[in-house]
Design a protein around this motif. Structure first.
Motif, mmCIF file in Angstrom:
data_model
loop_
_atom_site.group_PDB
_atom_site.id
_atom_site.type_symbol
_atom_site.label_atom_id
_atom_site.label_comp_id
_atom_site.label_asym_id
_atom_site.label_seq_id
_atom_site.Cartn_x
_atom_site.Cartn_y
_atom_site.Cartn_z
ATOM 1 N N LYS A 31 -9.107 -14.179 41.218
ATOM 2 C CA LYS A 31 -8.994 -13.006 40.355
ATOM 3 C C LYS A 31 -9.794 -11.868 40.965
ATOM 4 C CE LYS A 31 -8.108 -15.333 35.953
ATOM 5 N NZ LYS A 31 -8.594 -15.549 34.564
ATOM 6 N N CYS A 51 0.724 -10.470 43.333
ATOM 7 C CA CYS A 51 -0.018 -10.090 42.131
ATOM 8 C C CYS A 51 0.726 -10.632 40.905
ATOM 9 C CB CYS A 51 -0.158 -8.571 42.038
ATOM 10 S SG CYS A 51 -1.043 -8.020 40.558
ATOM 11 N N TYR A 52 0.073 -11.514 40.155
ATOM 12 C CA TYR A 52 0.725 -12.155 39.001
ATOM 13 C C TYR A 52 0.422 -11.463 37.674
ATOM 14 C CZ TYR A 52 1.980 -16.170 41.921
ATOM 15 O OH TYR A 52 2.519 -16.984 42.880
ATOM 16 N N SER A 53 -0.673 -10.694 37.615
ATOM 17 C CA SER A 53 -1.011 -10.074 36.335
ATOM 18 C C SER A 53 -1.763 -8.767 36.535
ATOM 19 C CB SER A 53 -1.887 -11.024 35.496
ATOM 20 O OG SER A 53 -3.191 -11.112 36.038
ATOM 21 N N ASP A 54 -1.678 -7.911 35.516
ATOM 22 C CA ASP A 54 -2.440 -6.659 35.474
ATOM 23 C C ASP A 54 -2.117 -5.748 36.660
ATOM 24 O OD1 ASP A 54 -4.057 -7.313 33.037
ATOM 25 O OD2 ASP A 54 -4.705 -8.962 34.321
ATOM 26 N N ARG A 68 0.707 -3.332 40.696
ATOM 27 C CA ARG A 68 0.874 -3.912 39.368
ATOM 28 C C ARG A 68 1.477 -5.302 39.493
ATOM 29 N NH1 ARG A 68 6.375 -2.545 37.605
ATOM 30 N NH2 ARG A 68 7.350 -1.101 39.088
ATOM 31 N N ALA A 69 1.498 -6.010 38.381
ATOM 32 C CA ALA A 69 2.031 -7.366 38.376
ATOM 33 C C ALA A 69 3.465 -7.370 38.908
ATOM 34 C CB ALA A 69 1.996 -7.940 36.957
ATOM 35 N N SER A 85 -9.253 -4.137 40.446
ATOM 36 C CA SER A 85 -8.356 -4.088 39.297
ATOM 37 C C SER A 85 -8.637 -2.871 38.416
ATOM 38 C CB SER A 85 -8.495 -5.370 38.472
ATOM 39 O OG SER A 85 -8.136 -6.500 39.236
ATOM 40 N N THR A 89 -9.954 -5.305 33.366
ATOM 41 C CA THR A 89 -8.968 -6.340 33.688
ATOM 42 C C THR A 89 -9.427 -7.099 34.939
ATOM 43 O OG1 THR A 89 -7.584 -4.987 35.164
ATOM 44 C CG2 THR A 89 -7.103 -4.881 32.791
ATOM 45 N N SER A 91 -7.050 -8.839 37.777
ATOM 46 C CA SER A 91 -5.712 -9.230 38.215
ATOM 47 C C SER A 91 -5.741 -10.579 38.935
ATOM 48 C CB SER A 91 -5.118 -8.147 39.138
ATOM 49 O OG SER A 91 -5.981 -7.878 40.225
#
Length: 313
Positions: A31, A51-54, A68-69, A85, A89, A91
């Motif tokens: 992360k 990138c899987y999130s945020d 971005r995700a 990030s 957040t 990410s």
């Protein structure tokens, strides 16, 4: 007016697994904080990031590029960058490290050149590919991660095929994008990574005898300035870096071939078996003979682990 603070550059060395030279870093450990690092970093292999999130910002070549995700990033070796990030957040990412030139040298015979040197001429925005605009890139990258994580029968063969398909897609994007033309302006290597020609030279010619004066000439620097700059960026001397590269290659040969230790020492560039044994023991903590015996008994798990995960602590 106060003088602009000079960025600090970190070198992160990743040792690829010997039996399947692709390194996957994934899971909750990976992360990215929302705190902007004061340090840029670069590494010794090409990096594919998912990138899987945020979201957040990636700084590449002085540009601040949003991500971005669903974005896929690809960073060539030796290119300074950093990622952080959005506020509040963290990410979640997965990273794939590999060397296209080494991995595909027997497969992509029609490719005129590998992509990495030309990436110095591109804009940072072209290092980030969005899922909506490049769904095939996203599917291939995430499929590679799942294959390596699950390790089902024949996963290495499957991951190899998927990774080659992904690399071919990157080559196609490279060929179709006019801003990546070979006629673009040459990168300014007098800045953050003036030693890049030496890193490239050692990667390809570690087995050759070479002097520090010759390496300094590659960077168009005086020997004294080159030594100082190299240590500043790499945290070690040019000779120590050369020897660590040689020992890492020796580990691969000790594990994967039946060649004698004397022969391997000569293949990777050492002039005497005594200097090879001494350098090997200093870096690996044991003799080449002992390391080979232990590596062969560890089946698939042996790695040439000299500086694994350096920079991520």
């Amino acid at each position: 007016m106060p003088k602009k603070k000079k960025p600090v550059i970190e070198y992160r060395h990743y040792s690829l697994p010997i039996d399947f030279p692709v390194l996957l870093l994934s899971g909750d450990r990976w992360k990215i904080s929302d705190i902007k690092s004061e340090h840029l970093h670069f590494h010794n292999h090409m990096e594919i990031g998912i990138c899987y999130s945020d979201g957040g910002i990636m700084e590449i070549k002085g540009e601040s590029v949003p991500f971005r995700a669903g974005d896929i990033t690809f960073i060539p070796r030796y290119l300074p960058h950093t990622t952080y990030s959005s506020p509040n957040t963290a990410s979640l990412w997965a990273y794939i490290f590999f060397s296209p030139e080494e991995l595909f040298r027997h497969s992509l015979k029609t490719a005129q050149s590998h992509i990495e040197p030309n990436l110095w001429a591109i804009q940072g925005t072209n290092c980030i590919l969005n899922k909506e605009q490049h769904p095939k890139i996203y599917t291939l990258a995430t499929s590679i991660v799942e294959e390596i994580k699950q390790q089902s029968p024949y996963y290495q063969e499957s991951a190899y095929g998927l990774l080659m398909s992904l690399y071919i897609e990157l080559l196609r994007i490279h060929a179709n994008n006019e801003s990546w033309s070979e006629h673009d302006q040459e990168p300014d290597l007098q800045g953050e990574l003036v030693i890049s020609p030496v890193l490239e030279f050692i990667t390809k010619n570690y087995m050759m005898p070479v002097s520090v004066d010759y390496l300094a000439d590659l960077c168009h620097l005086s020997t004294t300035h080159f030594r100082r700059k190299f240590h500043e960026l790499m945290g070690t001397t040019p000779l120590e870096f050369l020897n660590s590269t040689r020992i890492e290659e020796a580990c691969k040969r000790l594990k994967s071939t039946e060649a004698s230790i004397l022969s391997i020492s000569e293949q990777v560039g050492f002039r005497s078996i005594s200097s090879f044994n001494r350098c090997f023991a200093k870096l690996m903590g044991e003799s080449p003979k002992a390391w080979r015996k232990a590596a062969q008994s560890e089946a698939q798990s042996a790695k040439a682990s000299i500086l694994e995960f350096t920079g991520w602590v």
